[in-house]
Design an enzyme around this catalytic site. Structure first.
Site, PDB file in Angstrom:
ATOM      1  N   LYS A  87       0.853  -1.191   0.000  1.00 39.59           N
ATOM      2  CA  LYS A  87       0.000   0.000   0.000  1.00 39.59           C
ATOM      3  C   LYS A  87       0.888   1.239   0.000  1.00 39.59           C
ATOM      4  O   LYS A  87       1.735   1.416   0.890  1.00 39.59           O
ATOM      5  CB  LYS A  87      -0.876  -0.041   1.245  1.00 39.59           C
ATOM      6  CG  LYS A  87      -2.193   0.663   1.107  1.00 39.59           C
ATOM      7  CD  LYS A  87      -3.032   0.366   2.339  1.00 39.59           C
ATOM      8  CE  LYS A  87      -4.345   1.075   2.306  1.00 39.59           C
ATOM      9  NZ  LYS A  87      -5.050   0.936   3.587  1.00 39.59           N
TER      10      LYS A  87
HETATM   11  C1  E4P Z   1      -8.308   2.079   3.352  1.00 41.37           C
HETATM   12  O1  E4P Z   1      -7.594   1.179   2.978  1.00 41.37           O
HETATM   13  C2  E4P Z   1      -8.261   2.669   4.687  1.00 41.37           C
HETATM   14  O2  E4P Z   1      -7.667   1.763   5.578  1.00 41.37           O
HETATM   15  C3  E4P Z   1      -9.612   2.945   5.258  1.00 41.37           C
HETATM   16  O3  E4P Z   1     -10.658   2.499   4.435  1.00 41.37           O
HETATM   17  C4  E4P Z   1      -9.795   4.278   5.865  1.00 41.37           C
HETATM   18  O4  E4P Z   1     -11.082   4.358   6.416  1.00 41.37           O
HETATM   19  P1  E4P Z   1     -11.501   5.456   7.500  1.00 41.37           P
HETATM   20  O5  E4P Z   1     -11.756   6.716   6.761  1.00 41.37           O
HETATM   21  O6  E4P Z   1     -12.773   4.884   8.088  1.00 41.37           O
HETATM   22  O7  E4P Z   1     -10.379   5.567   8.474  1.00 41.37           O
END
Ligand code: E4P
Length: 217
Positions: A87
């Site tokens: 990522k």
């Molecule tokens: C994506 O990979 C992130 O980990 C995640 O969806 C972020 O979500 P949030 O806005 O609920 O923290």
């Protein structure tokens, strides 16, 4: 549509896996910290633990923000397990790193995407997944679903193979609307998946069926 769970909590990952509809996991440094997983070695071990629970892709985020650092970390993460997807944040150095990983056969998830232009860049660099954060856009009065629709249109116009991973999903209507638009993947909390189950008429109907069965047996 693939279902990913957005957590580093092993119990929740197991629960979703047991449901039989889980296709992968996304994590981020905040989710790791929430579970009290700190220190490089513990974090790496936790990624392997997650991979051993699920069958699908597991996103593991780099911490470095420079090209060399991201490449070094990403290569280390990719070597941990074949299910790992690296990522990488949507910044200039991140785009370069995604291109590098693409050229070296390492799969990537471009994270922190908030515009169609960023999604276009991620696809050009060859990202496996692009993660538009729809919940965080909704939080600031901007329509996250509209972004998913725009990216779908752009990717279909040119046949980009990058999969749209609707991230920051908060509830079941996000899941349903992302499915209607044609997001390839959604990642959200366990509650957003389990919420899909619920309908009062199902509960009322089942209760009635069981009562009627009892009458005749
Ligand atoms: C994506 O990979 C992130 O980990 C995640 O969806 C972020 O979500 P949030 O806005 O609920 O923290």
């Amino acid at each position: 549509m693939k279902f990913f769970i957005d957590t580093a909590n092993l119990d929740q990952i197991k629960e979703a896996q047991d449901l039989g509809v889980l296709d992968g996991v996304t994590t981020n440094p905040s989710l790791m910290a929430k579970e009290g997983i700190t220190g490089r070695n513990n974090i790496l071990k936790h990624y392997v633990d997650i991979c051993n629970i699920v069958d699908g892709d597991v996103s593991a985020e780099v911490i470095a923000t420079d090209f060399e650092g991201m490449v070094k970390e990403g290569e280390e993460l990719a070597e941990l397990h074949p299910q790992i997807v690296v990522k990488v944040p949507m910044i200039k150095e991140g785009v370069k790193a995604i291109k590098y990983f693409t050229d070296h056969g390492i799969r990537t998830n471009c994270t922190l995407v908030f515009s169609a232009g960023q999604a276009l860049l991620a696809a050009k660099a060859g990202a496996t997944y692009v993660s538009p954060f729809i919940g965080r856009l909704d939080d600031i009065s901007t329509d996250g679903l509209e972004l998913i629709a725009d990216i779908r249109l752009i990717y279909d116009n040119y046949g980009f193979e990058t999969q749209i991973l609707a991230a920051s999903v908060r509830h079941t209507m996000h899941v349903i609307n992302c499915a209607k638009i044609g997001a390839d993947v959604m990642t959200g909390p366990l509650s957003s998946i389990e919420g899909l189950l619920k309908h009062p008429l199902t509960d009322i109907g089942l209760k009635q069926f069981l009562e009627d069965y009892k009458k005749g047996n």
